[in-house]
Design a protein around this motif. Structure first.
Motif, PDB file in Angstrom:
ATOM      1  N   MET A 119     -77.222 -17.877   3.868  1.00 36.31           N
ATOM      2  CA  MET A 119     -77.328 -18.393   2.749  1.00 36.31           C
ATOM      3  C   MET A 119     -76.019 -20.319   2.527  1.00 36.31           C
ATOM      4  SD  MET A 119     -79.007 -19.012  -1.240  1.00 36.31           S
ATOM      5  CE  MET A 119     -77.853 -18.705  -2.146  1.00 36.31           C
ATOM      6  N   ALA A 120     -76.399 -20.726   2.709  1.00 36.40           N
ATOM      7  CA  ALA A 120     -74.917 -22.214   2.203  1.00 36.40           C
ATOM      8  C   ALA A 120     -74.541 -22.033   1.043  1.00 36.40           C
ATOM      9  CB  ALA A 120     -75.369 -23.680   2.694  1.00 36.40           C
ATOM     10  N   ALA A 121     -73.882 -21.717   0.858  1.00 31.58           N
ATOM     11  CA  ALA A 121     -72.771 -21.725  -0.232  1.00 31.58           C
ATOM     12  C   ALA A 121     -72.703 -23.196  -0.470  1.00 31.58           C
ATOM     13  CB  ALA A 121     -71.619 -21.501  -0.604  1.00 31.58           C
ATOM     14  N   ASP A 122     -73.221 -24.058  -2.359  1.00 33.09           N
ATOM     15  CA  ASP A 122     -72.858 -24.940  -2.934  1.00 33.09           C
ATOM     16  C   ASP A 122     -71.967 -24.598  -4.044  1.00 33.09           C
ATOM     17  OD1 ASP A 122     -73.688 -23.801  -5.236  1.00 33.09           O
ATOM     18  OD2 ASP A 122     -76.074 -24.200  -5.113  1.00 33.09           O
ATOM     19  N   CYS A 123     -71.396 -25.542  -4.498  1.00 34.62           N
ATOM     20  CA  CYS A 123     -69.990 -26.209  -5.553  1.00 34.62           C
ATOM     21  C   CYS A 123     -70.443 -24.528  -6.732  1.00 34.62           C
ATOM     22  CB  CYS A 123     -70.442 -27.354  -6.241  1.00 34.62           C
ATOM     23  SG  CYS A 123     -69.971 -28.071  -4.421  1.00 34.62           S
ATOM     24  N   ARG A 124     -71.284 -24.612  -7.201  1.00 37.71           N
ATOM     25  CA  ARG A 124     -72.122 -23.262  -8.594  1.00 37.71           C
ATOM     26  C   ARG A 124     -71.428 -22.249  -7.903  1.00 37.71           C
ATOM     27  NH1 ARG A 124     -76.199 -26.694 -10.542  1.00 37.71           N
ATOM     28  NH2 ARG A 124     -75.649 -27.677 -12.636  1.00 37.71           N
ATOM     29  N   GLN A 125     -72.304 -22.000  -6.892  1.00 40.16           N
ATOM     30  CA  GLN A 125     -72.233 -20.868  -6.493  1.00 40.16           C
ATOM     31  C   GLN A 125     -70.412 -20.718  -6.130  1.00 40.16           C
ATOM     32  OE1 GLN A 125     -74.692 -20.856  -3.096  1.00 40.16           O
ATOM     33  NE2 GLN A 125     -76.334 -20.226  -3.685  1.00 40.16           N
ATOM     34  N   LEU A 126     -69.904 -21.308  -5.265  1.00 43.52           N
ATOM     35  CA  LEU A 126     -68.238 -21.361  -5.772  1.00 43.52           C
ATOM     36  C   LEU A 126     -67.854 -20.165  -6.527  1.00 43.52           C
ATOM     37  CD1 LEU A 126     -67.355 -23.709  -3.322  1.00 43.52           C
ATOM     38  CD2 LEU A 126     -67.750 -21.353  -2.300  1.00 43.52           C
ATOM     39  N   THR A 127     -68.431 -21.428  -8.049  1.00 42.09           N
ATOM     40  CA  THR A 127     -67.705 -20.813  -9.038  1.00 42.09           C
ATOM     41  C   THR A 127     -67.756 -19.328  -9.826  1.00 42.09           C
ATOM     42  OG1 THR A 127     -68.990 -22.536 -10.364  1.00 42.09           O
ATOM     43  CG2 THR A 127     -66.773 -22.889 -10.342  1.00 42.09           C
ATOM     44  N   HIS A 128     -69.196 -19.266  -9.472  1.00 40.47           N
ATOM     45  CA  HIS A 128     -69.128 -17.638  -9.705  1.00 40.47           C
ATOM     46  C   HIS A 128     -69.255 -16.230  -8.473  1.00 40.47           C
ATOM     47  CE1 HIS A 128     -73.204 -20.095 -11.914  1.00 40.47           C
ATOM     48  NE2 HIS A 128     -72.338 -20.134 -12.563  1.00 40.47           N
ATOM     49  N   ARG A 129     -69.249 -17.083  -7.895  1.00 32.48           N
ATOM     50  CA  ARG A 129     -68.472 -15.927  -6.635  1.00 32.48           C
ATOM     51  C   ARG A 129     -67.440 -15.373  -6.930  1.00 32.48           C
ATOM     52  NH1 ARG A 129     -69.467 -18.045  -0.725  1.00 32.48           N
ATOM     53  NH2 ARG A 129     -71.773 -17.547  -1.833  1.00 32.48           N
ATOM     54  N   HIS A 130     -65.890 -16.441  -7.953  1.00 32.41           N
ATOM     55  CA  HIS A 130     -64.987 -16.714  -7.893  1.00 32.41           C
ATOM     56  C   HIS A 130     -64.458 -16.900  -8.908  1.00 32.41           C
ATOM     57  CE1 HIS A 130     -64.460 -16.455  -2.956  1.00 32.41           C
ATOM     58  NE2 HIS A 130     -65.026 -17.101  -3.388  1.00 32.41           N
ATOM     59  N   GLU A 131     -65.175 -16.023 -10.042  1.00 32.05           N
ATOM     60  CA  GLU A 131     -65.011 -16.038 -11.193  1.00 32.05           C
ATOM     61  C   GLU A 131     -63.896 -15.768 -12.046  1.00 32.05           C
ATOM     62  OE1 GLU A 131     -67.861 -14.654 -15.155  1.00 32.05           O
ATOM     63  OE2 GLU A 131     -68.771 -14.034 -13.039  1.00 32.05           O
ATOM     64  N   THR A 132     -63.012 -14.694 -11.364  1.00 34.06           N
ATOM     65  CA  THR A 132     -61.927 -14.094 -11.984  1.00 34.06           C
ATOM     66  C   THR A 132     -60.863 -15.036 -11.255  1.00 34.06           C
ATOM     67  OG1 THR A 132     -62.900 -12.138 -11.610  1.00 34.06           O
ATOM     68  CG2 THR A 132     -60.117 -12.350 -11.574  1.00 34.06           C
ATOM     69  N   ALA A 133     -60.454 -15.715 -10.837  1.00 32.39           N
ATOM     70  CA  ALA A 133     -60.104 -16.777  -9.745  1.00 32.39           C
ATOM     71  C   ALA A 133     -59.372 -18.061 -10.213  1.00 32.39           C
ATOM     72  CB  ALA A 133     -59.696 -16.908  -8.106  1.00 32.39           C
ATOM     73  N   TRP A 134     -61.037 -18.429 -10.927  1.00 29.25           N
ATOM     74  CA  TRP A 134     -61.310 -19.546 -11.649  1.00 29.25           C
ATOM     75  C   TRP A 134     -61.039 -19.423 -12.933  1.00 29.25           C
ATOM     76  CZ3 TRP A 134     -63.993 -24.501 -10.476  1.00 29.25           C
ATOM     77  CH2 TRP A 134     -63.712 -24.991 -11.560  1.00 29.25           C
ATOM     78  N   ARG A 135     -61.252 -18.695 -13.795  1.00 28.64           N
ATOM     79  CA  ARG A 135     -60.416 -17.943 -14.991  1.00 28.64           C
ATOM     80  C   ARG A 135     -59.030 -18.293 -15.048  1.00 28.64           C
ATOM     81  NH1 ARG A 135     -62.998 -14.158 -16.181  1.00 28.64           N
ATOM     82  NH2 ARG A 135     -61.960 -12.877 -16.032  1.00 28.64           N
ATOM     83  N   GLU A 136     -58.310 -17.816 -13.826  1.00 28.77           N
ATOM     84  CA  GLU A 136     -56.844 -17.605 -13.844  1.00 28.77           C
ATOM     85  C   GLU A 136     -56.633 -19.296 -13.670  1.00 28.77           C
ATOM     86  OE1 GLU A 136     -56.803 -13.250 -12.895  1.00 28.77           O
ATOM     87  OE2 GLU A 136     -56.068 -14.618 -11.172  1.00 28.77           O
ATOM     88  N   ALA A 137     -57.100 -20.359 -13.105  1.00 27.92           N
ATOM     89  CA  ALA A 137     -57.104 -21.554 -13.187  1.00 27.92           C
ATOM     90  C   ALA A 137     -56.850 -22.565 -14.148  1.00 27.92           C
ATOM     91  CB  ALA A 137     -58.006 -22.064 -11.710  1.00 27.92           C
ATOM     92  N   THR A 138     -58.202 -22.040 -15.464  1.00 31.37           N
ATOM     93  CA  THR A 138     -58.844 -22.857 -15.881  1.00 31.37           C
ATOM     94  C   THR A 138     -57.964 -22.870 -17.365  1.00 31.37           C
ATOM     95  OG1 THR A 138     -60.686 -21.329 -16.037  1.00 31.37           O
ATOM     96  CG2 THR A 138     -60.228 -24.056 -14.704  1.00 31.37           C
TER      97      THR A 138
END
Ligand code: HMH
Length: 209
Positions: free
Chosen positions: A1-20
């Motif tokens: 399935m094609a990824a969208d922006c929300r899926q990217l943030t959910h898939r990479h939750e830890t990296a997202w948190r570390e960036a923010t």
């Protein structure tokens, strides 16, 4: 399935948190950040935004005409942002003609290289660069004065609405992107998260310039 922006943030939750989420932002929230730390961020972020503006201009070049309105509004906002940075730097007697720290230089090189990628990759990167700032400053709000003004710039509902427009455009581009382009977009997304984390850390460590 094609990824969208929300899926990217959910898939990479830890990296997202570390960036923010970072002690730098927490220090702004509580008022315990030192002037040297804050001023390191201020000057380096100005240098970043100069290059980000060039990146925004290149995204416009690659974009379909239906996406121009949002991108042109973004460029106008960047014009104001650059002048806002210069006002703050002048008020603190800071020089802006200094060298980029390594984290800043790396981020700028990354944005330069994005010029050679397809539009869906550029649109995803453009969205995430603004989205992380919105999330990061909003997450550490309200901030102690004088940092509250900075938190409002990126943490405001208005800026959030702009990020949503960028997300919709990136999603639209991703929905018709090839598998290779989607893979590239996800890699760019992760690169941004890594570069963001390193940028906060650089300001927090406050290297001699
Ligand atoms: C490091 N990332 C960094 N600086 C910014 N000003 C933004 C994102 C958002 O424009």
């Amino acid at each position: 399935m094609a990824a969208d922006c929300r899926q990217l943030t959910h898939r990479h939750e830890t990296a997202w948190r570390e960036a923010t989420v970072h002690p730098f932002l927490e220090g702004c929230r509580t008022g315990t950040i030192t002037p040297q730390q804050f001023e390191t961020w201020l000057v380096q972020d100005y240098l970043f935004v100069v290059e980000f503006t060039r990146f925004a201009a290149r995204v416009l070049v690659a974009a379909p005409v239906e996406h121009f309105d949002v991108l042109l509004d973004g460029l106008t906002a960047l014009r104001d942002e650059l002048s806002w940075f210069r006002t703050h730097a002048a008020a603190r007697s800071l020089r802006l003609d200094v060298l980029r720290q390594e984290s800043c230089a790396q981020y700028c090189r990354f944005m330069d290289q994005l010029a050679h990628t397809p539009y869906p990759v550029q649109a995803t990167a453009f969205w995430v660069i603004e989205a992380v700032y919105n999330f990061a400053w909003h997450g550490a709000s309200p901030m102690a004065p004088p940092y509250d003004e900075f938190a409002r710039r990126w943490g405001s509902p208005e800026f959030g609405a702009y990020v949503e427009q960028l997300r919709r455009q990136a999603d639209e581009a991703l929905s018709s992107a090839s598998g290779t382009e989607q893979t590239q977009a996800e890699a760019a997304f992760l690169d941004v998260l890594r570069l963001e984390r390193s940028f906060w850390q650089m300001a927090f460590e406050c290297p001699e310039s």
